[in-house]
Design an enzyme around this catalytic site. Structure first.
Site, PDB file in Angstrom:
ATOM      1  N   HIS A 111      -2.997 -14.443   2.697  1.00 45.21           N
ATOM      2  CA  HIS A 111      -1.801 -15.206   2.632  1.00 45.21           C
ATOM      3  C   HIS A 111      -1.279 -15.525   3.905  1.00 45.21           C
ATOM      4  O   HIS A 111       0.053 -15.687   4.224  1.00 45.21           O
ATOM      5  CB  HIS A 111      -0.730 -14.415   1.751  1.00 45.21           C
ATOM      6  CG  HIS A 111      -1.062 -14.328   0.293  1.00 45.21           C
ATOM      7  ND1 HIS A 111      -0.964 -15.158  -0.654  1.00 45.21           N
ATOM      8  CD2 HIS A 111      -1.896 -13.211  -0.093  1.00 45.21           C
ATOM      9  CE1 HIS A 111      -1.270 -14.804  -1.668  1.00 45.21           C
ATOM     10  NE2 HIS A 111      -1.918 -13.602  -1.680  1.00 45.21           N
ATOM     11  N   ASN A 184       1.537 -14.557  -7.730  1.00 43.61           N
ATOM     12  CA  ASN A 184       0.509 -15.739  -7.456  1.00 43.61           C
ATOM     13  C   ASN A 184       0.621 -16.968  -8.807  1.00 43.61           C
ATOM     14  O   ASN A 184       1.519 -16.888  -9.617  1.00 43.61           O
ATOM     15  CB  ASN A 184      -0.909 -15.294  -7.608  1.00 43.61           C
ATOM     16  CG  ASN A 184      -1.266 -14.559  -6.432  1.00 43.61           C
ATOM     17  OD1 ASN A 184      -0.714 -14.584  -5.351  1.00 43.61           O
ATOM     18  ND2 ASN A 184      -2.389 -13.778  -6.395  1.00 43.61           N
TER      19      ASN A 184
HETATM   20 FE1  HDE Z   1      -1.237  -9.219  -2.039  1.00 45.51          FE
HETATM   21  N1  HDE Z   1      -1.321  -8.675  -0.004  1.00 45.51           N
HETATM   22  N2  HDE Z   1      -2.718  -7.810  -2.395  1.00 45.51           N
HETATM   23  N3  HDE Z   1      -1.645  -9.832  -3.898  1.00 45.51           N
HETATM   24  N4  HDE Z   1      -0.187 -10.612  -1.843  1.00 45.51           N
HETATM   25  C1  HDE Z   1      -0.568  -9.305   0.869  1.00 45.51           C
HETATM   26  O1  HDE Z   1       0.962  -8.198   2.231  1.00 45.51           O
HETATM   27  C2  HDE Z   1      -2.982  -6.628  -1.467  1.00 45.51           C
HETATM   28  C3  HDE Z   1      -2.419  -9.149  -4.949  1.00 45.51           C
HETATM   29  C4  HDE Z   1       0.493 -11.525  -2.864  1.00 45.51           C
HETATM   30  O2  HDE Z   1       4.078 -14.530   1.329  1.00 45.51           O
HETATM   31  C5  HDE Z   1      -0.448  -8.512   2.056  1.00 45.51           C
HETATM   32  O3  HDE Z   1       2.732  -8.883   3.543  1.00 45.51           O
HETATM   33  C6  HDE Z   1      -3.715  -5.614  -2.136  1.00 45.51           C
HETATM   34  C7  HDE Z   1      -2.092  -9.555  -6.137  1.00 45.51           C
HETATM   35  C8  HDE Z   1       1.065 -12.659  -2.050  1.00 45.51           C
HETATM   36  O4  HDE Z   1       4.289 -12.805   2.625  1.00 45.51           O
HETATM   37  C9  HDE Z   1      -1.285  -7.060   1.919  1.00 45.51           C
HETATM   38  C10 HDE Z   1      -4.086  -6.223  -3.248  1.00 45.51           C
HETATM   39  C11 HDE Z   1      -1.033 -10.489  -5.972  1.00 45.51           C
HETATM   40  C12 HDE Z   1       1.204 -12.261  -0.740  1.00 45.51           C
HETATM   41  C13 HDE Z   1      -1.633  -7.591   0.451  1.00 45.51           C
HETATM   42  C14 HDE Z   1      -3.432  -7.462  -3.465  1.00 45.51           C
HETATM   43  C15 HDE Z   1      -0.863 -10.557  -4.678  1.00 45.51           C
HETATM   44  C16 HDE Z   1       0.323 -11.073  -0.549  1.00 45.51           C
HETATM   45  C17 HDE Z   1      -0.902  -9.492   3.294  1.00 45.51           C
HETATM   46  C18 HDE Z   1      -5.105  -5.521  -4.489  1.00 45.51           C
HETATM   47  C19 HDE Z   1      -0.401 -11.553  -7.187  1.00 45.51           C
HETATM   48  C20 HDE Z   1       1.940 -12.977   0.225  1.00 45.51           C
HETATM   49  C21 HDE Z   1       0.360  -9.453   4.042  1.00 45.51           C
HETATM   50  C22 HDE Z   1      -4.439  -4.113  -4.914  1.00 45.51           C
HETATM   51  C23 HDE Z   1       0.463 -10.637  -7.948  1.00 45.51           C
HETATM   52  C24 HDE Z   1       3.434 -12.380   0.365  1.00 45.51           C
HETATM   53  C25 HDE Z   1       1.351  -8.849   3.447  1.00 45.51           C
HETATM   54  C26 HDE Z   1       4.164 -13.126   1.535  1.00 45.51           C
HETATM   55  C27 HDE Z   1       0.225 -10.356   0.553  1.00 45.51           C
HETATM   56  C28 HDE Z   1      -2.447  -6.653  -0.270  1.00 45.51           C
HETATM   57  C29 HDE Z   1      -3.565  -8.140  -4.702  1.00 45.51           C
HETATM   58  C30 HDE Z   1      -0.068 -11.848  -4.057  1.00 45.51           C
HETATM   59  C31 HDE Z   1      -2.310  -6.992   2.727  1.00 45.51           C
HETATM   60  C32 HDE Z   1      -4.209  -4.295  -1.437  1.00 45.51           C
HETATM   61  C33 HDE Z   1      -2.843  -9.277  -7.310  1.00 45.51           C
HETATM   62  C34 HDE Z   1       1.870 -13.557  -2.759  1.00 45.51           C
HETATM   63  O5  HDE Z   1      -0.357  -6.165   2.032  1.00 45.51           O
END
Ligand code: HDE
Length: 727
Positions: A111, A184
């Site tokens: 992201h 999402n």
């Molecule tokens: Fe994320 N995800 N994600 N994700 N995600 C990040 O956090 C992660 C997942 C989502 O505009 C990171 O601050 C793991 C699902 C959005 O700043 C990180 C897993 C969904 C955003 C991270 C998921 C998301 C992130 C990277 C699996 C939808 C952007 C930067 C367990 C429900 C937020 C940060 C923004 C961002 C980890 C799966 C949505 C690395 C480990 C499912 C919208 O922490």
């Protein structure tokens, strides 16, 4: 003009500069070191060997160093003599370069490309019977929010129209602390357990040896991983659909994905799934358009949101909830803790509980969009987690990632991350601590009375839902997570034929970029479990000699799930042309009445008109009026618009017919199934572009006679003229 025009003066200036330079290398200071000449409101500062232009604004505050020392010269480093070495003592230059060297922070590992805006959330009704979340208690209550939309795979500079999931992260600054709903635009996810997330993202991102491809899943590693992870197949259907190429953030849904809990004041829990519904309806672009948009305007989505808010057309979304209890969870066909499954809206309707209005752009992109730190662990009283293994893993990852990116456990001191309600705790020190408690007590319990700082409050404090848990510690995926294909099939079969065709094309495109035929074949083998017809069409598109054996599914996919119309974009498209743009191709002499009628009808519909012409300075219409132009023809291809019109005089049409960009403007619109309005001159261009009468279907609206513009704008309410695609 800012430069002296006659040669004599220029030569004199050169000679005097040379003399000054000589004087300085001799160690003598010339009398007038910095010459200032006034040209209109532009001051020319002439020093030795160079000149800079400054707009003269005498009352402006002085430029200073970070220490507040006013700066006299921001153009030249301190040197010993005009052509001599720079001096280390120049703190002005050193401070400036030092700060520049450290301007970047690590981009988000996923992201990275995002766009943040501010707004508010307004609660419709009290949900006190279901949750004690403070923001949902009082009808009409407004809560400040920050929203960041994003793509997932691409880096910060990647184009907006990549085929990808879109992030829809909302930070609610409630009166009882911050709630982050980090969602999402797709209601399910690729994987069921957080431990697979690094593998998924590594496979999707550029391949590690070569560092490409950027912002796309059309490569071997991604499809290799997918073909070996059947649980991803439902989400794959979504990303191969037009959901992954939205028209703009204003026309897409958002989802919390996981099952969460609402908990009321009595401690009773209700399961909840969160949905964002755009008030403008759903809309996507077609793939060829996405590819071209990435070149024509890589910032298409962020520009769209920026322009909408700046023009006062604040996008709105409704927050809806699907509420259910244990009894439903037990009888539902799938496990509600499995993030690769959704609950069809036809089974549990989405109840609207409030509206989100995005009405402010940020003041500073870095301070807000780049530094905003969303954490799924940020919940408030009345909202709780479930044992979804993806959600639990996220609760670790987000906090952890903020430390890496923002460099300090004090990242919540940054204004965008700070709660708007009072907060008080004993956490202290660390890098960049600038909100610091006063007084003697930095621990509790303490006996310092009124000066002893804050205390726990069991009545107002966050209470975790008292769920009973038991069982042996194991590394195991529950049996109830084993059905990987039924909902993939449900999604595919709930699409219109047009949308299904787009999915087939997307799969063929992506897989055709995969070099290893065994991977292509394995994906097709997996697709057979989703839908045999889909798999056959993809196999044909790829030129596979025969259909492979299906991959053995862990659980036989179900054939009895009723279609869910809520999953189709086309079935949920806009009912008005509101919020969209029509691009009108014009040239000198374009008919003033026709243009006025289009503008009138478009305005009445709440849509925008942009004029595209061969020059940027404006053209004169048939009434002799000078019209403002939005785009020069070569920079304003029809992909930038939702519908197009061509309004040309005969002479204008003759000029346009000669131009490739003009012919491409209409042929692209044709191939993207857009509605096209045209007058007599426009018809000449259509003919010249090979879109003569027999090819002009009902998506072409003649702009002749009273009411024609109204008919054209009304036609545009449909997303596209889809019959053109099938024919
Ligand atoms: Fe994320 N995800 N994600 N994700 N995600 C990040 O956090 C992660 C997942 C989502 O505009 C990171 O601050 C793991 C699902 C959005 O700043 C990180 C897993 C969904 C955003 C991270 C998921 C998301 C992130 C990277 C699996 C939808 C952007 C930067 C367990 C429900 C937020 C940060 C923004 C961002 C980890 C799966 C949505 C690395 C480990 C499912 C919208 O922490």
């Amino acid at each position: 003009m800012t430069k002296p025009s006659d040669t004599k003066a220029t030569n004199e200036a050169r000679q005097s500069k040379a003399a000054a330079a000589r004087a300085r290398t001799d160690g003598k200071q010339p009398a007038e070191d910095l010459e200032e000449v006034q040209y209109g409101n532009i001051e020319v500062h002439r020093g030795s060997g160079g000149e800079t232009h400054q707009l003269s604004e005498p009352d402006r505050e002085p430029l200073t160093t970070q220490q507040g020392v006013p700066i006299a010269d921001d153009q030249n480093t301190l040197t010993a003599g005009a052509r001599g070495p720079q001096l280390l003592e120049d703190f002005v230059m050193r401070e400036k370069i030092f700060h520049f060297d450290h301007e970047r922070i690590p981009e988000r590992v996923v992201h990275a490309r995002g766009f943040g805006v501010r707004g508010f959330f307004e609660t419709y009704d009290s949900l006190a019977d279901i949750t004690c979340a403070d923001l949902l208690q009082r009808p009409g209550e407004k809560t400040e929010v920050f929203v960041r939309f994003s793509t997932v795979a691409g880096n910060k500079g990647s184009p907006d129209l990549a085929r990808d999931v879109r992030g829809f992260a909302v930070k609610f600054y409630t009166k009882e602390g911050i709630w982050d709903l980090v969602g999402n635009n797709i209601p399910v996810f690729f994987i069921q357990d957080a431990i697979k997330f690094p593998d998924l993202i590594h496979a999707a991102k550029p391949e590690p040896d070569r560092g490409f491809p950027q912002a796309q899943t059309a490569h071997d590693n991604f499809w290799d991983f997918i073909s070996l992870m059947p649980e991803s197949m439902h989400m794959v259907m979504w990303i191969m659909s037009d959901r992954a190429i939205p028209r703009s953030f204003r026309f897409m849904e958002g989802f919390g994905v996981h099952t969460f809990r609402f908990v009321n004041a009595k401690g009773r829990s209700t399961f909840v799934k969160f949905h964002w519904k755009p008030k403008l309806g759903l809309q996507s672009v077609v793939w060829d358009e996405a590819v071209k948009l990435n070149g024509a305007d890589p910032d298409f989505h962020r520009r769209d949101l920026w322009n909408a808010i700046k023009s006062g057309a604040s996008p709105e979304y409704e927050l809806g909830v699907q509420l259910f209890d244990d009894e439903f969870a037990d009888r539902f066909e799938f496990d509600v803790l499995d993030a690769t499954k959704l609950i069809p809206e036809e089974q549990i309707p989405v109840r609207p509980i409030g509206r989100l209005v995005l009405d402010q752009t940020v003041d500073n992109f870095f301070a807000e969009t780049e530094q905003v730190a969303f954490c799924t662990q940020n919940v408030v009283r009345g909202i709780d987690f479930t044992n979804d293994p993806l959600l639990q893993g996220r609760n670790f990852s987000y906090l952890d990632t903020q430390l890496k990116r923002l460099g300090s456990p004090n990242f919540m001191h940054l204004p965008v991350n700070a709660p708007r309600c009072p907060f008080a705790h004993f956490q202290q020190d660390g890098h960049m601590a600038f909100i610091n408690p006063k007084g003697r007590a930095n621990y509790e319990p303490n006996s310092w009375g009124a000066e002893g700082g804050p205390r726990e409050d069991p009545s107002r404090g966050y209470q975790t839902f008292r769920e009973q848990v038991s069982g042996p510690k194991r590394r195991i995926r529950p049996e109830s997570f084993a059905d990987h294909y039924s909902q993939a099939r449900l999604f595919y079969r709930s699409q219109t034929p047009t949308e299904q065709l787009h999915m087939v094309n997307a799969l063929v495109f992506e897989l055709s970029k995969v070099d290893k035929s065994a991977i292509r074949e394995r994906v097709v083998a997996s697709l057979i479990n989703v839908d045999a017809q889909l798999a056959t069409q993809v196999a044909e598109g790829l030129g596979l000699a025969s259909l492979p054996e299906p991959l053995p599914p862990a659980v036989e996919p179900r054939d009895d799930l009723p279609e869910s119309p809520a999953l189709s974009i086309i079935k949920n498209g806009p009912t008005r042309f509101t919020g969209r743009r029509v691009g009108v191709l014009v040239d000198d002499g374009s008919d003033a009445d026709t243009l006025a009628a289009i503008m009138r009808e478009a305005n009445a519909e709440g849509s925008m008109v942009a004029l595209i012409a061969p020059t940027r300075e404006g053209i004169h219409d048939s009434a002799g009026d000078l019209l403002e132009i939005a785009e020069k023809l070569e920079g304003g291809p029809s992909v930038l618009f939702d519908a197009v019109a061509v309004v040309l005089s005969q002479a204008g049409a003759r000029r346009m017919c000669m131009k490739f960009a003009a012919r491409e403007f209409v042929t692209d619109a044709h191939h993207h199934f857009k509605f096209v309005g045209y007058d007599e001159g426009g018809e000449l261009l259509l003919d010249a572009a090979g879109i003569g009468q027999p090819r002009r279907d009902d998506g072409y609206v003649p702009l002749a006679g009273g009411g024609a513009a109204a008919t054209f704008i009304a036609a545009c309410r449909e997303l596209r003229y889809w019959p053109r695609q099938i024919s």
